[in-house]
Motif scaffolding. Sequence first.
Motif: not given
Lengths: 517, 255
Positions: A118-120, A295-310
């Motif tokens: 949904g967020l994607t 929270e850069p440590e959450k990237f690669g472990r299910g970060s919404l920010q990471g998903l939305l950035s890409a």
Amino acid sequence: MIDFVVQQFAVFLTQMSALALDPVTYLYLFGSVALGIVFGALPGLTATLAVTILTGFFGNKFPVEQSLIALIGAYVGAIYGGSYPSILLNIPGTAASAASALDGYPLTRQGRGGEALGLTTTSSVIGTLIGTFCLLIFVWVLLAVAQNIASPEKALLALFGILVSGTLMSSDLVVKGWIAGLIGLAMAMVGLDPILSEHRYTFGWSYLLSGFLVVPVLMGAFAIPQIMTGLRTGPVSGRPPQVGRIVPHWRTISRNMPTIARSGSLGVGIGALPGVGEDVAGWVSYGVGKSFSKEPEKFGRGSLQGLLSAETANNACIGGALIPLLVLGIPGSPPAAALLGALMINNVTPGPTIDPDLIVRIVAILVLASLATFALGLFMARVFISVLKVPQTIFLPVVLVLTTIGSFSVGGGINDLFIMVIVGLFSYALIRMEYPIAPLVIGVILGGLFDESFRRAMLVSDGDLSVFVTRPGAGILLFLNVLLILSQVPPVRRAMKRLVARGISDAGASDQPGSPS
Amino acid sequence: MHDRAALRRQDFWTALLLAGLSLFFLWKTSEIPFFRANAAGVESGRWYNSAAIVPYAIFATILVLSLGLLVTAIRQGGAPWLRRAVTADAETGGFARLCAVAAIMLFYIFALVPRVDFTIASALVLQALIYGFHETRARATAIAVVAVAIPALYALAMHFPRSEWNTPQDDDWITLAAFVILAVVALVETRLCHGRLDKAIAIAPVLSVLVPFLLVIAMAFGFRQNVPNRTGLLFKQVEYHYYVTVKPWLAGKGR
């Protein structure tokens, strides 16, 4: 400035309402967006392929305004559709959504696959709209600049496009990207030359007099290697997990709005670089998102920010990629190159002389396509998820038949098929040896422009090479080209690194207490 | 994707090939007038206007870059041991499958599509690719290649010249027979091998006929595009009935 923006929106709204009131628009739009999502969702099929295959179907038998609805709809849909297998199966549907898998799949494993989808969907739509807004505004500014562009600048721009694409799309040695671009340029030299009509490399085959057509080259370069790679691997499909609520919460979207806005702007910028596609935009935005995150440590472990950035960046890239395409006739990404092929077979020449109404219409189509993606993405997601169960050994043979008939129909008949297969086998060999294919295609597309512009510039200046330095625009472009080449030469790179390191150590020394300020 | 050493070994040979090709094309470029040209009866004798100037620059740059690639490949240990890279691929069976896909594709495009009805040729190839590659079984792949090769070689041998591509239909019948036999063999052989029928193999014959049939109809009558082999066994009948039966019927209904 504000008057200009308001005026642009007035023209845009007129075009948009004309499109929205035509029932045929919806038929093309929803059909092509759905097809694009399916293409994006099936691993191995790409946005470029979706646009190229539809180009084969529409050819030049339909009005270009109608064809564009289908082609742009498929483009937008496919870039978005790539997120489905990335998020649910950890298999990127397209190269553009490879970065989305890093955080999308962990979210699915945490039982948040529906939320991620949904967020994607929402961020993809916002990303496309950011790209569209930038296209609407910047295309006019650049068109005004483009009026002053003459042959020397055109030649150097085409060269810059090939060099940038070769540099940024190489996964191994940069020299391989440049060689791929040069092979594309060499392919564009085949046929009658545009100024003196001399025969070049036709080897007595009359079909080659008109050179390589864009559509068979695109189909060969992008479809055949995918088919060969996929069938070599065997059946790859997944059993997607059950997903819960897909419609996102407004609170989550508003909380992530800064990430979406930043990624959208980045996506547009990267898209506007000639020949650099959505995949680069996704990865760069992911990296930038990580460095900006609290929270850069959450990237690669299910970060919404990471998903939305890409995801935001790869969709915003669409609008960005259309800016150099419409202003200069230089495609900003591989799917934009396919779109250029469609425009060319419809006798539409992008560049400073393009019909302004067509630009506004393209913007309106982009907006409608993103809204259609939003509607289909939120309310028909479960249908698209079920597509993921189809193994590639079923759909890749179908793609072979689709590309065959599409390539045949566009123009040269059976000879186009021969070219398609030869280019396809050659491209497969290059891909296996880690040569990027996008620069080759960009080279084929821009080769004619480079050859003609370079020779015209020389003709006008009576053979005086200084024309590439004395004109301000040409001088800047030449400097950029030289800088780009030098930046990849190992001794220069080492010298630059030493200089940067020395600069840092000097700065460190000057920060020491007691050092002169 | 590759281990770096194997990649550099490939780069070594690719660089040599590219250097050779660029030299060949530089020689071919020398056939294009450079200092004096006479095009369409008009003398244009300036080097900067020559059709050869850009190709010279392109092939010379490819030559330089390929030499650069050669140096890089040698420095990174890529000169010897090429054979090991190829055998490593062949050992996995991937190379054989790759050759099989390429062979089917070449038979399809160079032999079948120009000479045989598009629906029948595509049905055979779809059936062969689905059956031959859905499972990683060497026997299925071999049967698929043979099933495509027989009608393709027949079409090539009997109707090689372009003037014979559209007229006789014996190759259409042979391709159709190959499709039917392959469909039956696929169903029986898979069942004998696994004791049950895979869903993909079961639907393959229907899918193989329906997809190209609907596609060719949509292209010819919906999108109004050119389609391959309009005088083929099946398409000839479809086109005839479209204009003689369906269109008048639709016109009468509309009146």
